[in-house]
Motif scaffolding. Structure first.
Motif, PDB file in Angstrom:
ATOM      1  N   TYR A   3      46.721  40.677  37.402  1.00 10.77           N
ATOM      2  CA  TYR A   3      45.866  39.994  38.363  1.00 10.77           C
ATOM      3  C   TYR A   3      45.921  38.514  38.016  1.00 10.77           C
ATOM      4  O   TYR A   3      45.635  38.138  36.880  1.00 10.77           O
ATOM      5  CB  TYR A   3      44.439  40.528  38.231  1.00 10.77           C
ATOM      6  CG  TYR A   3      43.394  39.692  38.923  1.00 10.77           C
ATOM      7  CD1 TYR A   3      43.134  39.847  40.280  1.00 10.77           C
ATOM      8  CD2 TYR A   3      42.669  38.737  38.222  1.00 10.77           C
ATOM      9  CE1 TYR A   3      42.171  39.077  40.911  1.00 10.77           C
ATOM     10  CE2 TYR A   3      41.705  37.955  38.851  1.00 10.77           C
ATOM     11  CZ  TYR A   3      41.459  38.134  40.192  1.00 10.77           C
ATOM     12  OH  TYR A   3      40.518  37.361  40.817  1.00 10.77           O
TER      13      TYR A   3
ATOM     14  N   TYR C   3      39.672  44.092  44.651  1.00  6.95           N
ATOM     15  CA  TYR C   3      39.592  43.828  43.221  1.00  6.95           C
ATOM     16  C   TYR C   3      38.109  43.896  42.863  1.00  6.95           C
ATOM     17  O   TYR C   3      37.301  43.175  43.450  1.00  6.95           O
ATOM     18  CB  TYR C   3      40.157  42.440  42.937  1.00  6.95           C
ATOM     19  CG  TYR C   3      39.838  41.898  41.562  1.00  6.95           C
ATOM     20  CD1 TYR C   3      40.615  42.252  40.464  1.00  6.95           C
ATOM     21  CD2 TYR C   3      38.760  41.045  41.367  1.00  6.95           C
ATOM     22  CE1 TYR C   3      40.322  41.758  39.191  1.00  6.95           C
ATOM     23  CE2 TYR C   3      38.460  40.544  40.101  1.00  6.95           C
ATOM     24  CZ  TYR C   3      39.246  40.906  39.026  1.00  6.95           C
ATOM     25  OH  TYR C   3      38.951  40.424  37.771  1.00  6.95           O
ATOM     26  N   ASN C   5      35.453  43.646  39.697  1.00  8.16           N
ATOM     27  CA  ASN C   5      35.253  43.254  38.302  1.00  8.16           C
ATOM     28  C   ASN C   5      33.806  43.578  37.928  1.00  8.16           C
ATOM     29  O   ASN C   5      32.874  43.086  38.555  1.00  8.16           O
ATOM     30  CB  ASN C   5      35.524  41.746  38.158  1.00  8.16           C
ATOM     31  CG  ASN C   5      35.330  41.243  36.738  1.00  8.16           C
ATOM     32  OD1 ASN C   5      34.624  40.261  36.524  1.00  8.16           O
ATOM     33  ND2 ASN C   5      35.922  41.895  35.755  1.00  8.16           N
ATOM     34  N   PHE C  41      42.003  47.717  42.398  1.00  8.15           N
ATOM     35  CA  PHE C  41      41.898  47.443  40.959  1.00  8.15           C
ATOM     36  C   PHE C  41      40.421  47.443  40.562  1.00  8.15           C
ATOM     37  O   PHE C  41      39.596  46.850  41.260  1.00  8.15           O
ATOM     38  CB  PHE C  41      42.405  46.041  40.628  1.00  8.15           C
ATOM     39  CG  PHE C  41      43.879  45.844  40.578  1.00  8.15           C
ATOM     40  CD1 PHE C  41      44.772  46.809  41.006  1.00  8.15           C
ATOM     41  CD2 PHE C  41      44.405  44.634  40.088  1.00  8.15           C
ATOM     42  CE1 PHE C  41      46.144  46.591  40.953  1.00  8.15           C
ATOM     43  CE2 PHE C  41      45.766  44.420  40.035  1.00  8.15           C
ATOM     44  CZ  PHE C  41      46.643  45.384  40.459  1.00  8.15           C
TER      45      PHE C  41
END
Lengths: 67, 67, 67, 67, 67, 67
Positions: A3, C3, C5, C41
């Protein structure tokens, strides 16, 4: 599956330049670490010059000084 | 006090969908780790399709190909 | 190609709990926005309690107080 | 060479306030850790209130309740 | 003054490879956008394979399958 | 409900210095923007000097040169 997040100031970056950054970053991870491009993400974030400071000063002001 | 950052492409995500992402992520941290919702942050960042690359290619171009 | 996180304090999170967070976050993006799990992800970052502050106080100290 | 990223809700933050955040964060790193302001970056990211959740709720809704 | 953040799995990346990533990313920003290397930051974050999920699965498990 | 992320090189930062960074950043957001400390997060990330590059060079090497 790397990433890559690239933050730059918002100053007239073209679509073509963005594609070149994506291509270059993806290739870099493939070349150096053998990472698979199919699962490499590159995200470019453009930040207003009022919102970015360096040396304690807004980039907006630095640009006025030619920095 | 978890912090959840969700990055997605900017492609017509509604206010209701954003609320559902916030609800779901907050519940996930409470269910799995017992985290307190009162101090759980969820931040959604929408990224222009020109600024997101995968497989070395801008999402803008991938969308044109139906990917 | 989302994505996600997740930042949490480093406090004995097991491998199984991490897998559950990954499963749950991936499913959330698929359920709400129809995102493809194959290119979703999830990255979990564990932060030392000395390095996380809330209400102006290190989590290390808050834990001593039972917070 | 510290990097400071400040995320706040997008709610009428002035250019002067941004400069004050940049000045303050740069000074903080210099005062506490002796970091060189010349290579200290401060990046402020403003997030729409629809895109920020706390306690499982969009900030947009919390503002309506006076929270 | 770009900021480049590269997240990769923690899997025996050498100091030399890290230097190559730094060199390559810095050059990329200089070549495509004319950015000054002196104020280009590159930060590499290595993430445990238990903490990285793709396709809803921990990379640790994917590696066992040869993925 | 601000979120402040401070990335610094991992070079013997003490627990007390971290507390000072947390106190200072929390106060900054309260002073400039009136943000509530109770929902201000500060997260400090320490990055190995091999993993941080500036001017195309690892900080590890720069330290050897006294930079």
């Amino acid at each position: 599956m790397p990433y890559v997040n690239i933050k730059i100031t918002r100053e007239e970056v073209s679509k073509e330049q963005k594609q070149q950054l994506i291509t270059g970053a993806t290739r870099l991870l493939a070349d150096i670490l053998g990472k698979n491009p199919a699962t490499t993400f590159v995200i470019i974030e453009e930040v207003d010059t009022d919102n970015w400071g360096i040396a304690g000063e807004q980039v907006t002001e630095r640009r006025k000084k030619g920095l």
